[in-house]
Structure formats: structure tokens, C-alpha cells
Design a protein around this motif. Structure first.
Motif, short mmCIF file in Angstrom:
data_model
loop_
_atom_site.label_atom_id
_atom_site.label_comp_id
_atom_site.label_asym_id
_atom_site.label_seq_id
_atom_site.Cartn_x
_atom_site.Cartn_y
_atom_site.Cartn_z
N GLY A 145 0.82 -1.20 0.00
CA GLY A 145 0.00 0.00 0.00
C GLY A 145 0.86 1.25 0.00
O GLY A 145 2.06 1.20 -0.30
N GLU A 146 0.27 2.39 0.36
CA GLU A 146 0.98 3.66 0.38
C GLU A 146 1.52 3.97 1.77
O GLU A 146 0.80 3.81 2.76
N SER A 147 2.74 4.46 1.84
CA SER A 147 3.25 4.98 3.10
C SER A 147 2.63 6.34 3.36
O SER A 147 2.12 7.00 2.44
N LEU A 148 2.69 6.79 4.59
CA LEU A 148 2.15 8.11 4.93
C LEU A 148 2.95 9.22 4.23
O LEU A 148 2.40 10.28 3.90
N THR A 149 4.23 8.98 3.99
CA THR A 149 5.04 9.95 3.25
C THR A 149 4.54 10.08 1.82
O THR A 149 4.45 11.19 1.27
N MET A 150 4.20 8.97 1.20
CA MET A 150 3.67 8.99 -0.17
C MET A 150 2.34 9.73 -0.23
O MET A 150 2.09 10.52 -1.13
N VAL A 151 1.49 9.48 0.76
CA VAL A 151 0.19 10.16 0.80
C VAL A 151 0.39 11.66 0.97
O VAL A 151 -0.23 12.47 0.28
N ALA A 152 1.29 12.04 1.88
CA ALA A 152 1.54 13.46 2.13
C ALA A 152 2.03 14.17 0.87
O ALA A 152 1.66 15.31 0.60
N SER A 153 2.86 13.49 0.10
CA SER A 153 3.41 14.09 -1.11
C SER A 153 2.30 14.41 -2.11
O SER A 153 2.24 15.52 -2.66
N ARG A 154 1.40 13.45 -2.35
CA ARG A 154 0.36 13.72 -3.34
C ARG A 154 -0.70 14.70 -2.83
O ARG A 154 -1.25 15.49 -3.60
N ILE A 155 -0.97 14.67 -1.52
CA ILE A 155 -1.95 15.60 -0.96
C ILE A 155 -1.41 17.03 -1.02
O ILE A 155 -2.13 17.98 -1.37
N ALA A 156 -0.13 17.21 -0.69
CA ALA A 156 0.48 18.54 -0.76
C ALA A 156 0.49 19.05 -2.19
O ALA A 156 0.23 20.23 -2.45
N ALA A 157 0.80 18.16 -3.14
CA ALA A 157 0.80 18.56 -4.55
C ALA A 157 -0.60 18.93 -5.02
O ALA A 157 -0.79 19.91 -5.76
N ALA A 158 -1.60 18.17 -4.57
CA ALA A 158 -2.99 18.47 -4.95
C ALA A 158 -3.42 19.82 -4.39
O ALA A 158 -4.08 20.61 -5.07
N GLN A 159 -3.04 20.10 -3.15
CA GLN A 159 -3.41 21.38 -2.57
C GLN A 159 -2.76 22.54 -3.32
O GLN A 159 -3.39 23.57 -3.54
N GLU A 160 -1.50 22.36 -3.70
CA GLU A 160 -0.83 23.43 -4.44
C GLU A 160 -1.51 23.67 -5.79
O GLU A 160 -1.71 24.81 -6.20
N GLU A 161 -1.88 22.60 -6.47
CA GLU A 161 -2.56 22.73 -7.76
C GLU A 161 -3.93 23.39 -7.58
O GLU A 161 -4.31 24.27 -8.36
N LEU A 162 -4.66 22.99 -6.56
CA LEU A 162 -5.97 23.58 -6.30
C LEU A 162 -5.84 25.05 -5.92
O LEU A 162 -6.68 25.87 -6.30
N THR A 163 -4.79 25.39 -5.18
CA THR A 163 -4.57 26.79 -4.83
C THR A 163 -4.33 27.62 -6.08
O THR A 163 -4.84 28.75 -6.20
N ALA A 164 -3.58 27.07 -7.02
CA ALA A 164 -3.32 27.81 -8.27
C ALA A 164 -4.61 28.03 -9.05
O ALA A 164 -4.81 29.10 -9.64
N ARG A 165 -5.49 27.04 -9.04
CA ARG A 165 -6.74 27.14 -9.81
C ARG A 165 -7.82 27.94 -9.09
O ARG A 165 -8.66 28.56 -9.73
#
Length: 406
Positions: free
Chosen positions: A322-342
Motif C-alpha cells: 500500500g501507500e506509506s504516509l510519506t507517499m500520501v503526504a506528497s500527493r496531498i500537498a501537490a494536490a493542494q498546491e494545484e488547487l490553490t493555483a486554480r
């Protein structure tokens, strides 16, 4: 590890704080070949915020190219290099979430940092200045328009007054409350790194309503064969949340995880608010591997060593890949940055899951990964985090379920 990548990153601010931008280039460590360029305008911010934004952009670009690569980061910001190498303390609250974002991109030990003189960082410096130029024209930096790679062979761009490199580190050490010895000047830091002009983006975080698995506290992620629907109680919770959000009257957009329980919750809320729903795949729950559908007690009985390792380190995956918590944090942070831009400056409802909500709260607080195990988050609860123009985050509300009572 599958290869070696070199990340060169830079950031600048024309005023410190002032109009700010970042640049990053990813190169093949063996040949020096440029593989990817990144740059962006971030509005009004300090030089140190811009430097961290350049670092984060460069690391994420490197991860897209090769998530297993060994990465060497070179920057002319001694402050960032020393802080990320854990030789200087990060005591200014505005820098901690940015450092946490950077550390979440790759597992610990996969990235090393090296300082280099400003004159050797011309490529990233030029990218940062291109982004600032574009932003001040009201445009967005485009890779196709960049001449940074070619211009970096000559004199570095003067930055039209941008703070950068060693000179900015002197100001940055005061602005961020740090010195070479790690000492703090908190008053100077609070003043110099206060949010500048711009817009704050507010994320209202709604955990989905209950499913049949929720009361039993079973692992229910994105990797199982079953995608549980809302229970009758879960649909009732979603309706109550919808009424509460309608009464506030501040939601301007609704974004949700692709999993059924979130889509159903989001549909009920969005229908009440008269808004469309946007599905964002990166907001999905963690993949819990072989633990999907099991209770905590069952996992402890069947996979005791794996569970203990997972609880002890955010880099450990659940049994079965499965996913490590580090992997989850990476994609969640990236998603937030993308959503902030939009969605810059808007109030956005994110309908998501236990782990993504806790992760966004943790990043807002600049807390370590183990903080996730110290948060209690109820089904259909509301939390709120805000992202300021300089990239810093604040927590405004956590686990509100007052509208579910009675």
C-alpha cells in the motif's frame, strides 16, 4: 534507487517582501543534461519563501521523472540548505510548513543538500526572474518561452532588484528568525515574514459520511476491491453538513475524492449549495494494501510486525504494497498546491477522507508525521485550513460536528 538526479533551485523577491517567483531545473547527475524546468510567480512574499517554493517545485519535478532516484539538491540559499540538512533550527512558524512540504516529497535519506555560490546557479536564477517578469505582466510563465538554459551560459540575470543568493541569506537570516548558530530573532521574523498583499485561499475540509465500515473502524482506503457507499446514517450526516454549509454561505467551489462515499457526500452538499462537483483523484484515501477491510485489532493479530513498523515510521508501507504516509503526504500537498493555483482567493470545499484531512491539518501546523495518530476525526466533520499568499498555512477549525447533534 533507479538513478541520480540533480536539482538546482532558486527564488527571489523584488522588495523582500515583494513580487516573488521561483525557478528549478532537474538535470541528469551524470551528464548534466537538462531534463525539466519549473518556474512560477507566487505574488507577494519574502525571498526565503520563494527559495523554499523553488526547492519544492524542483523536488516534485524530480519525483515525476523518477520517484526512486537519488537526488542531490544544490542551492545558493545557505539558509535553506542548512535548515533542510537539519544543521540549523527552523523556529519561524512561516517556514516550518514549507520545510515539511519539501521533506514529504521523497522518503528520508533519498535527498541530500549542497550549497553553491550564486554565480553557479544562473539557470535556476534566470527561471525565477522569468517567472517574476511574467507575473508582473499578469501572465503565467511558460516553459516554451524560456531562454534560461541558454542565457545561463553568460551573465546571470540581475533580477531587476530581486534579492537572491548569499546577499539575501543575510536578510533572510533576520527575516526568518535564524542565524548561522540557529538562534532566533522572533520579533524581526514575525514582522519581516508577515503575509503580504494578495489573496488567501480557504479550504473547508469535509470528511465523508459514514459507511457500513466506519463504525467498526476498519481500514477502508483506495486499494480494496470494495468501494463502500454511504449508509443511511452517512446520507443523513451529509444532509446536515449541507445545511450547515448553506447557512454559512461562503463555499464557492466543491471538489471531492473519486471514491463513492465522497462523491455521494459531495453530491448532497453541492445540490444544496447549487454548485457543480469537481473530482480530484489525488484526494483519494490512502491505499492500505492487505489491510483493506480489516479492523485495527485484526491487522495487529495478522501482521503485528508490519503494523508496528508502520506506526513507527511514515516511510513504511502497509502489508502488500500500500501507500506509506510519506507517499500520501506528497500527493496531498501537490494536490493542494494545484488547487490553490486554480482556486486562488476562493473558499473551496474539499470532500475527502480521514488521512487526507489529517495530512492537510498536519502540514498546516508544521507537525511531524506521527501527529496523524494523535488526531481524532469524526465522520462528516468539518475542518478548515487557509493558505496565505506567501504559501504559509494556518488551521482555523478542526473536527467540528456541532451540526450533527440533536
Amino acid at each position: 534507487m533507479t538513478g541520480r538526479l540533480l536539482v538546482e533551485a532558486d527564488g527571489g523577491s523584488r522588495g523582500n517582501p515583494g513580487p516573488a517567483g521561483y525557478g528549478a531545473v532537474v538535470k541528469d547527475a551524470a551528464t548534466g543534461e537538462t531534463l525539466l524546468e519549473e518556474a512560477g510567480f507566487i505574488g507577494t512574499a519574502t525571498n526565503n519563501v520563494a527559495e523554499y517554493r523553488g526547492l519544492i517545485a524542483g523536488l516534485r519535478a524530480a519525483r515525476r521523472l523518477d520517484p526512486g532516484a537519488e537526488v542531490l539538491v544544490r542551492m545558493d540559499s545557505k539558509l535553506v540548505v542548512e535548515q533542510m540538512s537539519d544543521r540549523w533550527k527552523i523556529k519561524h512558524p512561516g517556514m516550518r510548513p514549507l520545510a515539511a512540504e519539501a521533506r514529504a516529497v521523497f522518503p528520508p535519506g533519498q535527498v541530500t543538500y549542497e550549497w553553491m555560490p550564486r554565480e553557479r546557479n544562473k539557470h535556476a536564477d534566470r527561471l525565477a526572474n522569468e517567472a517574476m517578469d511574467a507575473g508582473q505582466r499578469g501572465e503565467r510563465w511558460q516553459p516554451a518561452d524560456s531562454t534560461a538554459q541558454f542565457a545561463s551560459g553568460g551573465e546571470a540575470a540581475d533580477g531587476a532588484g530581486a534579492f537572491s543568493g548569499e546577499a539575501a541569506d543575510v536578510a533572510g537570516a533576520v527575516a526568518d528568525g535564524a542565524s548561522a548558530s540557529g538562534e532566533v530573532s522572533g520579533v524581526a521574523g514575525a514582522v519581516a515574514d508577515a503575509p503580504g498583499a494578495g489573496v488567501t485561499t480557504t479550504f473547508v475540509l469535509l470528511r465523508h459520511g459514514e459507511t457500513a465500515l466506519t463504525p467498526e473502524r476498519r481500514f477502508s482506503g483506495s486499494g480494496g476491491a470494495e468501494d463502500p457507499e454511504l449508509s443511511d446514517k452517512g446520507r443523513w450526516q451529509a444532509r446536515r453538513a449541507a445545511e450547515a454549509l448553506a447557512a454559512r454561505g461562503t463555499i464557492e467551489a466543491v471538489v471531492c475524492s473519486p471514491l463513492a462515499r465522497c462523491r455521494a457526500t459531495a453530491a448532497i452538499v453541492a445540490d444544496r449549495l447549487g454548485l457543480p462537483v469537481e473530482v480530484e483523484p489525488e484526494l483519494r484515501e490512502a491505499d492500505f494494501g492487505a489491510w483493506e477491510g480489516l479492523s485495527f485489532a485484526e491487522v495487529r493479530e495478522r501482521h503485528p510486525a508490519d503494523l508496528a513498523a508502520w506506526l513507527a515510521s511514515p516511510d513504511v508501507r502497509p502489508t502488500g504494497g500500500g501507500e506509506s504516509l510519506t507517499m500520501v503526504a506528497s500527493r496531498i500537498a501537490a494536490a493542494q498546491e494545484e488547487l490553490t493555483a486554480r482556486q486562488a482567493g476562493r473558499t473551496v470545499l474539499l470532500v475527502t477522507h480521514l488521512t487526507p484531512v489529517k495530512t492537510l491539518v498536519r502540514l498546516a501546523l508544521g507537525a511531524p508525521a506521527e501527529a496523524l495518530f494523535r488526531m481524532d476525526l469524526s465522520a462528516a466533520s468539518l475542518s478548515v485550513v487557509a493558505r496565505r499568499p506567501d504559501g504559509t498555512m494556518t488551521l482555523r477549525l478542526f473536527n467540528d460536528t456541532s451540526y450533527l447533534r440533536g
